[in-house]
Design a protein around this motif. Structure first.
Motif, mmCIF file in Angstrom:
data_model
loop_
_atom_site.group_PDB
_atom_site.id
_atom_site.type_symbol
_atom_site.label_atom_id
_atom_site.label_comp_id
_atom_site.label_asym_id
_atom_site.label_seq_id
_atom_site.Cartn_x
_atom_site.Cartn_y
_atom_site.Cartn_z
ATOM 1 N N THR A 195 24.893 4.688 -34.662
ATOM 2 C CA THR A 195 24.678 5.712 -35.682
ATOM 3 C C THR A 195 23.348 6.411 -35.405
ATOM 4 O OG1 THR A 195 23.553 4.180 -37.199
ATOM 5 C CG2 THR A 195 25.956 4.366 -37.378
ATOM 6 N N GLY A 196 23.127 7.522 -36.106
ATOM 7 C CA GLY A 196 21.868 8.240 -35.916
ATOM 8 C C GLY A 196 21.683 8.657 -34.467
ATOM 9 N N HIS A 197 20.446 8.515 -33.973
ATOM 10 C CA HIS A 197 20.157 8.924 -32.604
ATOM 11 C C HIS A 197 20.742 7.967 -31.567
ATOM 12 C CE1 HIS A 197 17.257 11.598 -34.606
ATOM 13 N NE2 HIS A 197 17.426 12.347 -33.535
ATOM 14 N N ALA A 210 23.414 9.182 -29.102
ATOM 15 C CA ALA A 210 23.125 9.795 -27.804
ATOM 16 C C ALA A 210 23.536 8.868 -26.675
ATOM 17 C CB ALA A 210 21.642 10.131 -27.700
ATOM 18 N N LEU A 211 23.321 7.576 -26.853
ATOM 19 C CA LEU A 211 23.700 6.617 -25.811
ATOM 20 C C LEU A 211 25.199 6.368 -25.805
ATOM 21 C CD1 LEU A 211 20.809 3.999 -25.841
ATOM 22 C CD2 LEU A 211 21.007 6.176 -24.633
ATOM 23 N N VAL A 212 25.833 6.484 -26.962
ATOM 24 C CA VAL A 212 27.290 6.381 -27.014
ATOM 25 C C VAL A 212 27.899 7.512 -26.191
ATOM 26 C CG1 VAL A 212 29.305 6.483 -28.525
ATOM 27 C CG2 VAL A 212 27.278 5.207 -29.243
ATOM 28 N N LEU A 213 27.366 8.716 -26.339
ATOM 29 C CA LEU A 213 27.838 9.861 -25.562
ATOM 30 C C LEU A 213 27.516 9.689 -24.084
ATOM 31 C CD1 LEU A 213 26.826 12.761 -27.966
ATOM 32 C CD2 LEU A 213 29.160 12.097 -27.359
ATOM 33 N N GLU A 214 26.425 9.012 -23.798
ATOM 34 C CA GLU A 214 26.057 8.766 -22.407
ATOM 35 C C GLU A 214 27.062 7.839 -21.727
ATOM 36 O OE1 GLU A 214 23.381 9.610 -19.268
ATOM 37 O OE2 GLU A 214 23.496 10.448 -21.294
ATOM 38 N N LEU A 237 10.912 6.757 -27.737
ATOM 39 C CA LEU A 237 11.108 6.276 -26.380
ATOM 40 C C LEU A 237 12.520 5.760 -26.113
ATOM 41 C CD1 LEU A 237 9.658 5.578 -23.658
ATOM 42 C CD2 LEU A 237 9.189 3.321 -24.649
ATOM 43 N N SER A 238 13.224 5.293 -27.133
ATOM 44 C CA SER A 238 14.442 4.514 -26.922
ATOM 45 C C SER A 238 15.561 5.292 -26.233
ATOM 46 C CB SER A 238 14.959 3.949 -28.250
ATOM 47 O OG SER A 238 15.358 4.981 -29.136
ATOM 48 N N THR A 239 15.625 6.608 -26.408
ATOM 49 C CA THR A 239 16.676 7.370 -25.746
ATOM 50 C C THR A 239 16.447 7.399 -24.238
ATOM 51 O OG1 THR A 239 16.991 8.737 -27.708
ATOM 52 C CG2 THR A 239 17.913 9.565 -25.655
#
Length: 262
Positions: free
Chosen positions: A60-62, A65-69, A204-206
């Motif tokens: 969820t949230g930001h 972005a990693l799910v899309l990655e 940083l996490s993304t």
């Protein structure tokens, strides 16, 4: 250079150069420290692919972005499925206004509904992404996946999750439930650069999460090739023949992976 050591020096002004230098130092360190965990994570995914499974990714949230990655992008694996809160509307019949609730992810039962809408098979793998690892719907999804016998890969910040109390009634955090944990090395609160007078800036996490995801995809491909299996990988739809090639690969997983406009 660790995040902790980067934070020790707060006399240098915040700047683009400082963020680039300190974030790259964390990324370089992570390529070494995460190697064993990346191999273990890739083994989960490679086994899933060999068993005709699908990788279901959720955050969820930001963390989306990693799910899309991971799910449905060029150069990535075809048998991947993105789980999203929007599935409640797109596939579950909820009114679109339900997504306006900023506290939706804290409601009990949401993850169970998303799981049911995805209709995963026993051999499917779940990848759950959360920097804090304590959000209710994230922990609920992890619990639901494990209760149904799925293997679970978590991408989280161990530094953050170990510094905050559990929020889910079970007392569990995401990292407690995973078969393999990829630690994104982000600090508590995610922001890297401390500001004068308190507070921090620049998440940083993304950056670190993308590195971990793509290292894992590369290692998955290597493990599949080593066992004589060709990795089912997407070609960019923006090169000649790419769209048609992808459609052919997707036929094997018809009805199990979703590719909606985003």
């Amino acid at each position: 250079m660790s995040v902790e050591s980067a934070h020790e020096s707060v006399t240098e002004p915040v700047s683009a150069d400082r963020f680039a230098r300190e974030s790259l130092a964390v990324l370089n360190s992570l390529t070494e420290s995460a190697r064993a965990d990346v191999r273990a994570a890739a083994a989960l995914i490679a086994d899933c692919v060999r068993e005709d499974g699908v990788v279901h990714a959720f955050g969820t949230g930001h963390s989306q972005a990693l799910v899309l990655e991971l799910a449905g992008r060029a150069g990535g694996l075809v048998p991947t499925n993105r789980l999203s809160m929007a599935d409640l509307v797109l596939y579950g019949g909820d009114h679109p206004g339900a997504l306006d609730d900023p506290l939706l992810e804290r409601q009990p039962g949401i993850a169970a509904r998303l799981y049911e809408l995805a209709a995963p098979r026993p051999q499917d793998l779940f990848v759950v992404v959360s920097n804090s690892g304590v959000n209710n719907v994230v922990v609920e999804m992890a619990l639901h996946a494990k209760e149904h016998g799925h293997r679970l890969l978590a991408i989280t910040s161990l530094g953050h999750t170990r510094s905050v109390p559990a929020a889910h009634p079970s007392g569990k955090k995401l990292a407690d439930l995973a078969d393999v944990v990829l630690d994104n090395a982000a600090p508590r609160g995610d922001a890297l650069l401390e500001l004068p007078g308190g507070g921090s800036v620049c998440a940083l996490s993304t950056l670190t999460g993308v590195l971990l995801v793509q290292m894992t995809v590369a290692e998955t491909a290597a493990q599949l090739l080593a066992s004589g299996d060709r990795p089912p990988v997407y070609v960019s739809a923006n090169v000649p023949g790419g769209f048609e090639s992808n459609l052919e690969l997707e036929k094997r997983y018809a009805g199990r992976i979703r590719r909606t406009a985003s």
